[in-house]
Design an enzyme around this catalytic site. Sequence first.
Site, PDB file in Angstrom:
ATOM      1  N   SER A  29      53.872 112.708  12.791  1.00  0.00           N
ATOM      2  CA  SER A  29      54.627 112.025  11.795  1.00  0.00           C
ATOM      3  C   SER A  29      55.411 112.844  10.716  1.00  0.00           C
ATOM      4  CB  SER A  29      53.396 111.030  10.866  1.00  0.00           C
ATOM      5  OG  SER A  29      52.636 110.430  11.624  1.00  0.00           O
TER       6      SER A  29
HETATM    7  N1  SAH Z   1      47.794 112.777  14.009  1.00  0.00           N
HETATM    8  C1  SAH Z   1      48.876 113.209  14.855  1.00  0.00           C
HETATM    9  C2  SAH Z   1      49.977 112.344  15.350  1.00  0.00           C
HETATM   10  C3  SAH Z   1      49.544 111.038  15.951  1.00  0.00           C
HETATM   11  S1  SAH Z   1      50.540 110.384  17.332  1.00  0.00           S
HETATM   12  C4  SAH Z   1      49.448 114.628  14.649  1.00  0.00           C
HETATM   13  O1  SAH Z   1      49.270 114.928  13.355  1.00  0.00           O
HETATM   14  O2  SAH Z   1      50.190 115.192  15.347  1.00  0.00           O
HETATM   15  C5  SAH Z   1      49.090 108.959  17.725  1.00  0.00           C
HETATM   16  C6  SAH Z   1      48.103 109.676  18.737  1.00  0.00           C
HETATM   17  O3  SAH Z   1      47.325 108.845  18.790  1.00  0.00           O
HETATM   18  C7  SAH Z   1      48.736 109.864  20.020  1.00  0.00           C
HETATM   19  O4  SAH Z   1      48.734 111.296  20.306  1.00  0.00           O
HETATM   20  C8  SAH Z   1      48.369 109.009  20.908  1.00  0.00           C
HETATM   21  O5  SAH Z   1      47.974 109.478  22.267  1.00  0.00           O
HETATM   22  C9  SAH Z   1      46.666 108.760  20.286  1.00  0.00           C
HETATM   23  N2  SAH Z   1      46.118 107.606  20.587  1.00  0.00           N
HETATM   24  C10 SAH Z   1      46.581 106.474  20.752  1.00  0.00           C
HETATM   25  N3  SAH Z   1      45.551 105.468  21.017  1.00  0.00           N
HETATM   26  C11 SAH Z   1      44.461 106.024  20.932  1.00  0.00           C
HETATM   27  C12 SAH Z   1      43.047 105.842  21.269  1.00  0.00           C
HETATM   28  N4  SAH Z   1      42.708 104.759  21.426  1.00  0.00           N
HETATM   29  N5  SAH Z   1      42.060 106.791  20.915  1.00  0.00           N
HETATM   30  C13 SAH Z   1      42.465 108.117  20.577  1.00  0.00           C
HETATM   31  N6  SAH Z   1      43.738 108.602  20.194  1.00  0.00           N
HETATM   32  C14 SAH Z   1      44.838 107.589  20.561  1.00  0.00           C
END
Ligand code: SAH
Length: 245
Positions: free
Chosen positions: A92
Amino acid sequence: MTAAEKETARMLVFLLFFLLLLLLFAMRSSNDTYQAIRMQMIELDIRGRGISDPAVLSAMGSVPRHLFVDRNYRDRAYGDHPLPIGEGQTISQPFIVAFMTELLELKPGDRVLEIGTGSGYQAAVLASIVKEVYTIEIARPLAERAGKLLAELGYKNVTVKAGDGYQGWKEHAPFDAIIITAAPERIPSPLIEQLREGGRLVVPLGETHSFQTLTLATKRNGRIDLQEIVPVSFVPMRGEVEKKL
Ligand code: SAH
């Protein structure tokens, strides 16, 4: 050793010493460059856009965001935009990370759960503020990479797990705060159960493929109170949550 050989050896030692100094200087100045850009980001995009919690400002000022993005994007790491982190996912924009963190109203002794580790950047920001961070990532390559990087950088209070975050992490519950960084249409009920009474949960909630509403959920008397904050755009939460709609 002849006098000429001694002279050559002396020259070599001198040259090596000079090269070492040059290397140290280059390393220092490249760190300084990122430090300066990071401070500029704090002033313009974080403090400048209304974030005032000193713990959040100090955490965002200390985490080396450029190390969490792909090497090719390092020079753009502190810009006011999201960036790709591999596996079709994104980190983000800095303001959103700061804004979501501030909404959690964290205290130093808190235990926090993050769903969606991604690059590990948000986890590092949380870990700079609170005592314990547990974070779950569904894409195994991302979970492994983030775990390795966080350990290398010395964030000892973060535990990363590869898996679906839908069921939360019962062994470490209750959590003082929960942050979901992928968008579900509804908050998974196990996460509500694992939030302590009075705890805060921040989540991009709503239609998962375009825009969602950043929502603050507060637990009071076992019930959840929802407060809509701003429109945002996150990648969809995958796994079990998709089947429960
Ligand atoms: N917080 C992160 C960015 C998140 S992007 C940072 O600081 O870089 C959102 C992430 O959520 C992605 O990597 C995706 O693979 C993950 N995601 C999606 N569905 C999910 C689930 N059910 N459980 C865990 N992670 C999930």
